[in-house]
Scaffold this active site. Structure first.
Site, PDB file in Angstrom:
ATOM      1  N   TYR A   1       0.849  -1.191   0.000  1.00 25.72           N
ATOM      2  CA  TYR A   1       0.000   0.000   0.000  1.00 25.72           C
ATOM      3  C   TYR A   1       0.882   1.238   0.000  1.00 25.72           C
ATOM      4  CZ  TYR A   1      -3.382   3.524   1.529  1.00 25.72           C
ATOM      5  OH  TYR A   1      -4.173   4.638   1.606  1.00 25.72           O
TER       6      TYR A   1
ATOM      7  N   GLU B   1      -3.648   7.591  -4.100  1.00 29.19           N
ATOM      8  CA  GLU B   1      -3.559   6.320  -3.399  1.00 29.19           C
ATOM      9  C   GLU B   1      -3.341   5.177  -4.391  1.00 29.19           C
ATOM     10  OE1 GLU B   1      -6.199   4.422   0.100  1.00 29.19           O
ATOM     11  OE2 GLU B   1      -7.198   4.427  -1.856  1.00 29.19           O
TER      12      GLU B   1
END
Length: 389
Positions: free
Chosen positions: A109, A197
């Site tokens: 991530y 993101e």
């Protein structure tokens, strides 16, 4: 302003970042065009919708040939996708991203956003990316690391080394990561992002990094210079919010049943708080501002009454730049225009307040006058049967 995944990946691809080959389609009849971009007939169809958890909700489907691809497109385009983030109403799928399949060895991530408390860009990384990142952040916060690159120069070697070690990358992957992080930082800055993101940032079967999914949000204050990204300034907004903005009104729909019309954000917050104090709940935040016209006031009433949950309306105006008599004329016009069917409580104070009250009193309309904000909130709560002492 939010970008769909295919729009965000166009920015990433332009920046030289490793993203899968893909093509957006808007109908099943475009399946052939979508497959041509993949260089084969196997791939993955990803619903383009502003929500997370698409895979768990059935919005991501694999296909191995053209017939399966067309069947998937026919099924997904036009359907309503319901995820944990959308609530029961869901969102309608109007486009699919056809993308080549990637063999995934690991999911990481990586996000770039703004830490307002430190007035600096922040990298948020985790060695465990994927659909359960929220649960990871909540239950195992030690698996989340925040790093702060220099605002002017971006991430330096020391920061990138620390990040790569935290992610558990080998030497070759660490070099790739440094390149990815620097380019993502530049994309974030150059496109006025508030959020960039990448989830997951994956290690593929060959051991290389690849950006499998992205979420891009552009600062609303920079919309005017980022329109070429194709983002939607009205994404996820209620239609009433969009209509209100056209008339210079600030409107946000809430879950209560007392409609509110106020001038000034601070007064609006105080009004909503005191409504709650008396046992009721506001149905909206609606600020008509300091210089609204009579037409804008009428539009405000139309927007409030378009909400079927509204059982009473409280108008709380402190006249300054916008005098009370103008508000009164707008209220009278709005009641006559909309054929208002719910109780209306009005509290006026400030410039030309006596003139405003006289106009309402002589209108012959069933408008309940309030002496002050507390009195108005109590009366509005009584109208919906939730008042408490």
């Amino acid at each position: 302003m939010k970008l769909h995944e295919y729009q965000g990946k166009a920015l990433l691809r332009k920046a030289g970042l490793p993203v899968p080959r893909g093509e957006v389609i808007f109908s099943a009849s475009e399946t052939k065009k979508g497959l041509a971009a993949l260089g084969g007939e196997a791939g993955v169809a990803k619903a383009q919708a502003f929500t997370g958890g698409r895979g768990k909700a059935g919005g991501v489907k694999l296909f191995s040939n053209a017939a399966e691809a067309e069947a998937v497109a026919s099924k997904l385009i036009g359907m309503t996708l319901v995820t944990k983030q959308t609530g029961s109403e869901g969102v309608k799928i109007t486009a699919l991203l056809f993308e080549e399949q990637s063999k995934i060895a690991r999911e990481l991530y990586f996000a770039v956003t703004l830490d307002r408390a430190r007035a600096n860009v922040v990298f948020i990384i985790s060695p465990e990316g994927g659909m359960d990142i929220e649960e990871i952040a909540e239950h195992t916060p030690e698996k989340i690391l925040k790093l702060y690159p220099d605002w002017n120069n971006g991430p330096d070697d020391a920061l990138l080394k620390q990040a790569a070690e935290f992610l558990g990358l080998n030497a070759d992957q660490s070099v790739q990561f440094a390149d990815v992080a620097r380019k993502l930082y530049k994309v974030y800055i150059d496109n006025d992002c508030s959020l960039l993101e990448i989830n997951p940032l994956a290690v593929n079967g060959a051991g290389n990094l690849i950006l499998l999914d992205c979420k891009v949000t552009i600062d609303e204050n920079a919309e005017y210079r980022q329109l070429e990204t194709g983002g939607d300034p009205d994404a996820e907004k209620d239609p009433a919010e969009i209509e209100a903005a056209k008339h210079g009104l600030s409107y946000i729909k809430l879950d209560g049943n007392i409609g509110c019309m106020v001038n000034g954000a601070g007064l609006a917050m105080a009004t909503m708080d005191i409504i709650a104090h008396y046992g009721a709940q506001p149905a909206n935040f609606l600020d008509v501002g300091g210089s609204a016209s009579e037409e804008a006031v009428t539009k405000a009433f139309e927007i409030i009454t378009s909400d079927k949950h509204v059982k009473a309306i409280l108008v709380n105006i402190f006249g300054g730049i916008m005098p009370c008599d103008r508000i009164a004329r707008g209220i009278i016009n709005a009641v006559n225009t909309t054929g208002l069917q719910v109780p209306l409580v009005v509290r006026l104070e400030g410039t030309n307040v006596n003139e405003g009250k006289l106009l309402i009193r002589e209108s012959g309309l069933n408008i309940i006058s309030a002496d002050d904000l507390e009195d108005g909130a109590r009366k509005a709560a009584q109208m919906v049967g939730t008042a408490k002492a």
